[in-house]
Design an enzyme around this catalytic site. Structure first.
Site, PDB file in Angstrom:
ATOM      1  CG  ASP B  74      -0.207   0.061   2.532  1.00  0.00           C
ATOM      2  OD1 ASP B  74       0.821  -0.626   2.669  1.00  0.00           O
ATOM      3  OD2 ASP B  74      -0.645   0.803   3.432  1.00  0.00           O
ATOM      4  CD  GLU B 127       4.304   0.859   6.870  1.00  0.00           C
ATOM      5  OE1 GLU B 127       5.086   1.156   7.764  1.00  0.00           O
ATOM      6  OE2 GLU B 127       3.924   1.689   6.014  1.00  0.00           O
TER       7      GLU B 127
END
Lengths: 57, 369
Positions: B74, B127
């Site tokens: 991400d 994250e």
């Protein structure tokens, strides 16, 4: 069997145990500098990389 | 059975990065990017799948020893255009952290994996969302690896040893309005005073602390005031970066004392989130030694770094307690910026470092102990 090499910071003799490996980081008993074992034949020490600080991930 | 290396050209490694960066993957919206990486890994000899959390996970080899290369797929919001300009690739995620993740995948393909070892590449989800959903899922469901490398940018010749802790605090202050011609503090003024008090408390704690890693750093992330009839409501979002000697629980306790309301009519509510303990890995182990040798083999003096941010190392490090560092190409000062871009020569050097590191780890009998 142990090895001895010269501390690159203070020139003191630094004794290393027989099972020391290349890349190991040890401390000079005289000046406290962190030292990296660069070679075992002949035993050679360099100042270990200093720890920098940085922001971010 | 040993798994032989596949040939991967520099152009193919760069194509993988460009392809993955071209797929937007905000936290919670990683499905297309995860599918892309799984498809790439599957066609390059990995046993790969999208796991239950949505992360892309692929392995080569059978273990039982395992080195886990744990990146994240991400990205922070914002979309700088994906542009290839000579030796540079610009775009969201090039540095943080698809560059490190793709370097992991490219390196893992290009090494022989001997009997007894497994290399796993994971592109974890969320994250950036402070939930670390992907890393927590792996932590809960996968066995503890023998070693772990977290995929975060640190420049190709630096090894990240640790990250500070973190605590996020949402403070909701509700206080009656007073006449602006009077002496009483207005709700917004009370909120500013509260923030100033927090800042002063931290300054006091930091008085004899010189290193950034050892300081308690507060930040006022957002402040928003609104009217509610005769009352004013102020919402403050405060973040703390924690030093090694202060746990999130310790700070929560102290924080309650720092936010004493200025009057009986003022109500203060606090909600904590994003709690992560500081983690600093050991630098005297086979993993660090392999990185030092691998960076030197590229003609550069290796460097160590500790960081004031957090990463998935804070999540898995304290639990696994195995040899662990963070590594990856890219300039982390470009994280989250509109000018995010990666130097492709550095990206390719990082792949060479990772390949050499993996080879040394596999050959190192001491790492099996």
């Amino acid at each position: 069997m142990s090895f001895e090499a010269e501390c690159p910071e203070c020139a003191a003799g630094v004794e290393m145990a027989g099972d020391t490996v290349v890349g190991e980081i040890i401390q000079c008993p005289e000046c406290g500098a962190e030292l990296e074992v660069m070679d075992l034949n002949p035993p050679t020490l360099e100042l270990a990389p200093e720890e920098e600080e940085d922001w971010g991930e | 059975m040993p798994i032989p290396a596949e040939t991967l050209t520099p152009d193919e490694a760069v194509d993988l990065l460009e392809r993955l960066v071209s797929i937007p993957s905000l936290s919670g919206e990683e499905a297309e990017a995860s599918a892309c990486l799984v498809e790439w890994m599957s066609t390059h000899g990995f046993e790969a799948r999208v796991d239950e959390a949505g992360s892309a996970v692929g392995s080569r080899g059978n273990g039982p020893n395992e080195i886990l290369l744990l990146g994240h797929i991400d990205t922070f919001p914002g979309s700088p255009l994906v542009v290839r300009d000579g030796d540079w690739l610009a775009g969201r995620g090039t540095v943080d952290a698809k560059g490190p993740l793709c370097a992991f995948a490219a390196a893992a393909v290009a090494v022989d994996v001997p009997q007894g070892w497994k290399v796993t590449v994971a592109g974890a989800v969320e994250e950036e969302a402070a939930t670390s959903k992907g890393a927590r899922h792996i932590l809960a469901n996968a066995p503890r690896p023998t070693m772990c490398v977290i995929g975060e940018p640190s420049d190709w010749n630096r090894i990240t040893l640790g990250y500070k802790g973190r605590l996020l605090c949402d403070v909701l202050l509700r206080a009656p309005f007073a006449h602006t011609a009077g002496q009483a503090a207005l709700p917004a003024e009370q909120a500013v005073g509260l923030w100033e008090n927090i800042r002063r408390r931290c300054e006091t704690i930091n008085t004899v602390r010189e290193k950034a890693f050892d300081r308690l750093d507060p930040s006022l992330r957002h402040i928003c005031s609104q009217d509610d009839g005769a009352y004013g409501i102020v919402d403050l979002s405060i973040g703390f970066r924690l030093p090694p000697d202060l746990s999130p629980d310790d700070l929560k306790q102290q924080f309650e004392e720092w936010i004493e309301p200025v009057s009986k009519e003022t109500a203060v509510e606090v909600t904590f989130s994003g709690s992560e303990v500081v983690y600093r890995g050991d630098k005297n182990n086979a993993l660090v030694r392999a990185f030092l040798t691998a960076i030197r083999a590229q003609g550069e003096r290796p460097r160590f770094v500790v960081k004031t941010g957090t990463s998935d190392m804070n999540v898995v490090g304290p639990v696994w307690n195995c040899p662990i560092v963070a590594y990856g190409p890219g300039d982390s000062s470009l994280d989250h910026t509109p000018g995010e871009r990666i130097n492709l020569t550095d990206y390719l050097k990082a792949i060479e470092v990772l390949k050499a590191m993996l080879k040394q780890v596999f050959e190192s009998t001491e790492s099996l102990s």
